[in-house]
Design an enzyme around this catalytic site. Structure first.
Site, short mmCIF file in Angstrom:
data_model
loop_
_atom_site.label_atom_id
_atom_site.label_comp_id
_atom_site.label_asym_id
_atom_site.label_seq_id
_atom_site.Cartn_x
_atom_site.Cartn_y
_atom_site.Cartn_z
N LYS A 125 10.64 -35.47 -46.67
CA LYS A 125 11.11 -36.82 -46.99
C LYS A 125 11.42 -37.58 -45.72
CE LYS A 125 15.06 -39.01 -49.10
NZ LYS A 125 16.39 -38.84 -49.62
N LYS A 130 14.27 -33.35 -44.09
CA LYS A 130 14.69 -34.72 -44.43
C LYS A 130 15.09 -35.42 -43.13
CE LYS A 130 18.03 -37.40 -47.07
NZ LYS A 130 19.00 -37.41 -48.18
C1 PBG Z 1 21.29 -38.65 -50.30
C2 PBG Z 1 19.94 -39.22 -50.60
C3 PBG Z 1 19.35 -40.33 -50.02
C4 PBG Z 1 18.10 -40.49 -50.64
C5 PBG Z 1 17.98 -39.48 -51.57
N1 PBG Z 1 19.12 -38.70 -51.53
C6 PBG Z 1 19.86 -41.29 -49.03
C7 PBG Z 1 20.31 -40.86 -47.71
O1 PBG Z 1 20.05 -39.75 -47.25
O2 PBG Z 1 20.98 -41.69 -47.11
C8 PBG Z 1 17.12 -41.57 -50.31
C9 PBG Z 1 16.06 -41.82 -51.33
C10 PBG Z 1 15.30 -43.09 -51.14
O3 PBG Z 1 15.42 -43.81 -50.12
O4 PBG Z 1 14.53 -43.41 -52.05
N2 PBG Z 1 22.01 -38.40 -51.47
#
Ligand code: PBG
Length: 347
Positions: free
Chosen positions: A268, A214
């Site tokens: 991601k 991520k």
């Molecule tokens: C954190 C989380 C995020 C997303 C999914 N889980 C945001 C982040 O890491 O700040 C982002 C998903 C998206 O942008 O669609 N709980």
């Protein structure tokens, strides 16, 4: 034209005097049926996972301005939307909660009566095993400072203290009926800590969809609007999410998560990271998911609203490209629409 004669271009000359290629790739592109017959990548409704937002204390869905067509749901509208997705054949949903109260520890994330735990019970009651229920496992929606973990005295995210909280959240989510939990906080050791907690709580059947690779992406902006998260003091997540330029590191993250017990791994965002996705898919033996995130959706939605892009065509091309790169599953805000398009055979 290449200088050296190609083995595929023998000396025969056509009516124009130019060499005639012996291998004609266009032969298999001539009719829609031929194209369908040789298609290498087929997007299916079975590949789609819908992210859904549920907000405490509202009684009607609230539109999210930076995610047109996506809503913060009430418990009742969440159940209705989940039923619609199930009837379209979408196999799974990922749940994000927006609590009324936030605090330093993100208490609502592990409260048995917290917004996602309530939602899990209602969805299970309403839908049985028709939908795979996957709560996102993180603290950022629940903390008043907006970070994905607990802060130490100097305001830094404390990895190991956070693991103990993730363990509590995992147990609460499992007891509320989660099929899989999806840790998204990028703490080191989170998969092992959650696996141990689930097993210790007699929840060995609850699996882990690990947000393994991520990135600290600027594409999460609309999501943070959706879950009402502002990171304190203008901060960011670069001390725990990955740097956009790193590819080998993604493989290290994925290998560790698999070794720690991840049942599925995720990359991601998706489209800007297809190279990473492709390498991960070649490397691991577990199913691979990709998250087409909020900013990726918003860019398409905005351009389509202006008439600059064809929403359906670009959406299906995007999802197909993610699958072609190696994703077995795609988390996408386009899930319901894509299911409808695929059902009509319009790909
Ligand atoms: C954190 C989380 C995020 C997303 C999914 N889980 C945001 C982040 O890491 O700040 C982002 C998903 C998206 O942008 O669609 N709980």
């Amino acid at each position: 034209m290449a200088d050296a004669p190609s083995p595929h271009l023998p000396g025969r000359l056509g009516s124009t005097g130019l060499p005639v290629p012996s291998r004609r790739l266009r032969r298999l592109r001539r009719t829609p049926t031929l194209r369908r017959m040789v298609s290498e990548t087929r997007l299916s409704v079975d590949d789609l996972v819908a992210p859904l937002f549920v907000r405490e204390g509202i009684d009607a869905p609230v539109p999210i301005p930076s995610l047109p067509g996506v809503f913060q749901h009430s418990q009742a509208s969440l159940v209705a939307e989940a039923k619609r997705l199930a009837s379209l054949g979408v196999p799974a949903v990922v749940l994000f909660g927006i609590p009324e109260q936030k605090d330093a520890e993100g208490s609502g994330a592990s409260d048995p009566d917290g917004v996602v735990q309530v939602a899990l019970r209602q969805l299970r009651d309403a839908l049985g095993d028709q939908l795979v229920l996957i709560p996102d496992l993180c603290l950022d929606e629940y903390t008043d400072h907006g970070h994905c973990g607990l802060l130490d005295a100097r305001g830094r995210v404390d990895n190991d203290a956070t693991l103990a909280r993730y363990a509590e959240v995992a147990i609460a989510q499992a007891e509320a009926g989660a099929d899989l939990v999806a840790p998204s906080g990028m703490m080191d050791g989170q998969v092992a800590a959650i696996r141990a907690a689930l097993d210790g709580a007699s929840q060995p059947e609850v699996g882990i969809l690990a947000y393994a690779a991520k990135y600290a992406s600027a594409l999460y902006g609309p999501f943070r609007d959706a879950v009402d998260v502002t990171i304190a003091d203008g901060g960011d997540r670069r001390a725990y999410q990955q740097d956009a330029g790193n590819r080998r590191e993604a493989l290290a993250e994925v290998r560790l998560d698999v070794a720690e017990g991840a049942d599925l791994v995720m990359v991601k965002p998706a489209t800007l990271y297809l190279d990473v996705l492709s390498e991960v898919a070649a490397e691991v033996e577990v199913p691979v998911a990709a998250y087409h995130v909020s900013g990726e959706y918003a860019m398409l939605a905005a351009a389509a609203e202006r008439g600059w892009l064809d929403r359906q065509a670009v959406a299906l091309e995007t999802l197909t490209s993610i699958k072609r790169a190696g994703a077995d599953l795609i988390l996408t805000y386009l899930a319901a629409e894509a299911a409808e398009w695929l059902d009509r055979g319009s790909r």
